[in-house]
Design a protein around this motif. Structure first.
Motif, mmCIF file in Angstrom:
data_model
loop_
_atom_site.group_PDB
_atom_site.id
_atom_site.type_symbol
_atom_site.label_atom_id
_atom_site.label_comp_id
_atom_site.label_asym_id
_atom_site.label_seq_id
_atom_site.Cartn_x
_atom_site.Cartn_y
_atom_site.Cartn_z
ATOM 1 N N GLY A 198 0.799 -1.214 0.000
ATOM 2 C CA GLY A 198 0.000 0.000 0.000
ATOM 3 C C GLY A 198 0.832 1.263 0.000
ATOM 4 N N ARG A 199 2.008 1.207 -0.638
ATOM 5 C CA ARG A 199 2.881 2.363 -0.704
ATOM 6 C C ARG A 199 3.165 2.696 -2.172
ATOM 7 N NH1 ARG A 199 5.352 -0.585 3.846
ATOM 8 N NH2 ARG A 199 4.881 0.576 5.755
ATOM 9 N N ARG A 200 4.002 3.680 -2.398
ATOM 10 C CA ARG A 200 4.358 4.041 -3.768
ATOM 11 C C ARG A 200 5.866 4.232 -3.868
ATOM 12 N NH1 ARG A 200 5.304 9.418 -4.999
ATOM 13 N NH2 ARG A 200 5.125 10.887 -3.254
ATOM 14 N N VAL A 201 6.359 4.135 -5.084
ATOM 15 C CA VAL A 201 7.785 4.322 -5.344
ATOM 16 C C VAL A 201 7.986 5.672 -6.019
ATOM 17 C CG1 VAL A 201 9.794 3.410 -6.567
ATOM 18 C CG2 VAL A 201 8.119 1.834 -5.597
ATOM 19 N N ARG A 204 13.940 4.736 -0.756
ATOM 20 C CA ARG A 204 14.952 3.809 -0.276
ATOM 21 C C ARG A 204 14.252 2.499 0.103
ATOM 22 N NH1 ARG A 204 17.841 7.427 4.238
ATOM 23 N NH2 ARG A 204 15.664 7.497 4.907
ATOM 24 N N TRP A 205 14.915 1.379 -0.147
ATOM 25 C CA TRP A 205 14.282 0.088 0.048
ATOM 26 C C TRP A 205 13.755 -0.082 1.466
ATOM 27 C CZ3 TRP A 205 11.993 -3.678 -2.353
ATOM 28 C CH2 TRP A 205 11.782 -4.891 -1.699
ATOM 29 N N ASP A 243 27.592 -0.525 -2.686
ATOM 30 C CA ASP A 243 26.762 -0.494 -1.484
ATOM 31 C C ASP A 243 25.364 0.066 -1.735
ATOM 32 O OD1 ASP A 243 28.554 -1.662 0.275
ATOM 33 O OD2 ASP A 243 29.556 0.231 0.710
ATOM 34 N N LEU A 244 24.950 0.132 -3.000
ATOM 35 C CA LEU A 244 23.613 0.636 -3.313
ATOM 36 C C LEU A 244 22.815 -0.406 -4.102
ATOM 37 C CD1 LEU A 244 24.296 4.371 -4.295
ATOM 38 C CD2 LEU A 244 23.487 3.460 -2.100
ATOM 39 N N ASP A 245 21.486 -0.284 -4.020
ATOM 40 C CA ASP A 245 20.606 -1.258 -4.671
ATOM 41 C C ASP A 245 19.982 -0.698 -5.943
ATOM 42 O OD1 ASP A 245 18.737 0.515 -3.607
ATOM 43 O OD2 ASP A 245 18.259 -0.802 -1.916
#
Length: 247
Positions: free
Chosen positions: A64-67, A72-73, A214-216
């Motif tokens: 129930g969220r949005r990107v 951030r993950w 170190d990032l996704d």
């Protein structure tokens, strides 16, 4: 090298332009491009019985969220720290740090190849800390078999090559065509692994791609037309990004 289509360079001067662009360890991509895109790494299931991947947008829909461009993950899944990457709603699934999986990486290269005059002359910066280069422990994408190569994958002479030294990281500098990306990042011998370069760009510097270990997410800088093409690719989950945005 495990592929004869890419070679390790004894001269890192073709990458010296980066030293004026990456001024500190918090800057992962050159700041002088017209536009930027953020490529979200696919969400991988760490349980190998579930080899499928998901998009961040699919996870957001479940929760129930949005990107948005600076999502951030750990914020998306509701954990207090970036090191807590598991969600109760989707345990054992999260995007890889420092590695864009082979399929989206190839899709990205297919887009970028048509936005440079030098697709057959590209530079690839590979972090020298990966253990598998010298026969140490492999860090592998969970979309491959995984494992540890039985022998070093670079010769003693290649391992002794000069390093490209940027803030916080040292790299081997390699050269070859963008069409060789599949062979470069996907080793099929004993102890299979897959690992994308930390940085790559064409000789004409029409664009640059950065995957900080170190990032996704992977970041792409280029002309407005180039970035529009990246954002339009149905094979990638992308967001427009400003180089001044913080993650």
């Amino acid at each position: 090298m495990w592929t004869d289509r890419v070679r390790v360079l004894d001269d890192v001067s073709p990458a010296e332009w980066l030293t004026g662009e990456l001024l500190d360890a918090s800057t992962v991509i050159p700041r002088s491009f017209e536009a930027y895109a953020r490529v979200l790494h696919p969400v991988e299931f760490q349980d190998r019985r579930h080899p499928a991947t998901m998009r961040w947008s699919e996870v957001a829909a479940l929760l129930g969220r949005r990107v948005h461009p600076t999502t951030r993950w750990h914020d998306l899944i509701g954990t207090p720290s970036r090191y807590e990457r598991n969600s109760e709603a989707l345990p054992g699934a999260y995007p890889a740090w420092g590695n864009l999986a082979v399929t989206p990486l190839r899709a990205l290269c297919d887009v970028l190849a048509s936005h440079t005059d030098t697709p057959d002359d590209c530079l690839f910066a590979v972090w020298s800390g990966w253990g598998w280069l010298s026969g140490g422990t492999a860090r592998v994408s969970l979309t491959t078999d995984g494992g540890v190569p039985a022998e070093p994958l670079m010769t003693a002479a290649e391992l002794a090559a000069p390093r490209l030294r940027l803030p916080g990281r040292n790299y081997f500098l390699l050269q070859g065509p963008i069409s060789a990306m599949g062979e470069l990042v996907h080793y099929d011998g004993p102890g299979r692994w897959a690992q994308s370069p930390s940085l790559f760009w064409p000789a004409d510097r029409a664009w640059c791609v950065a995957t900080e270990i170190d990032l996704d997410s992977t970041f792409v800088g280029g002309s407005a037309d180039t970035i529009s093409s990246v954002l339009a690719s149905p094979e990638l989950e992308t967001l427009p990004f400003k180089v001044t945005d913080l993650l």
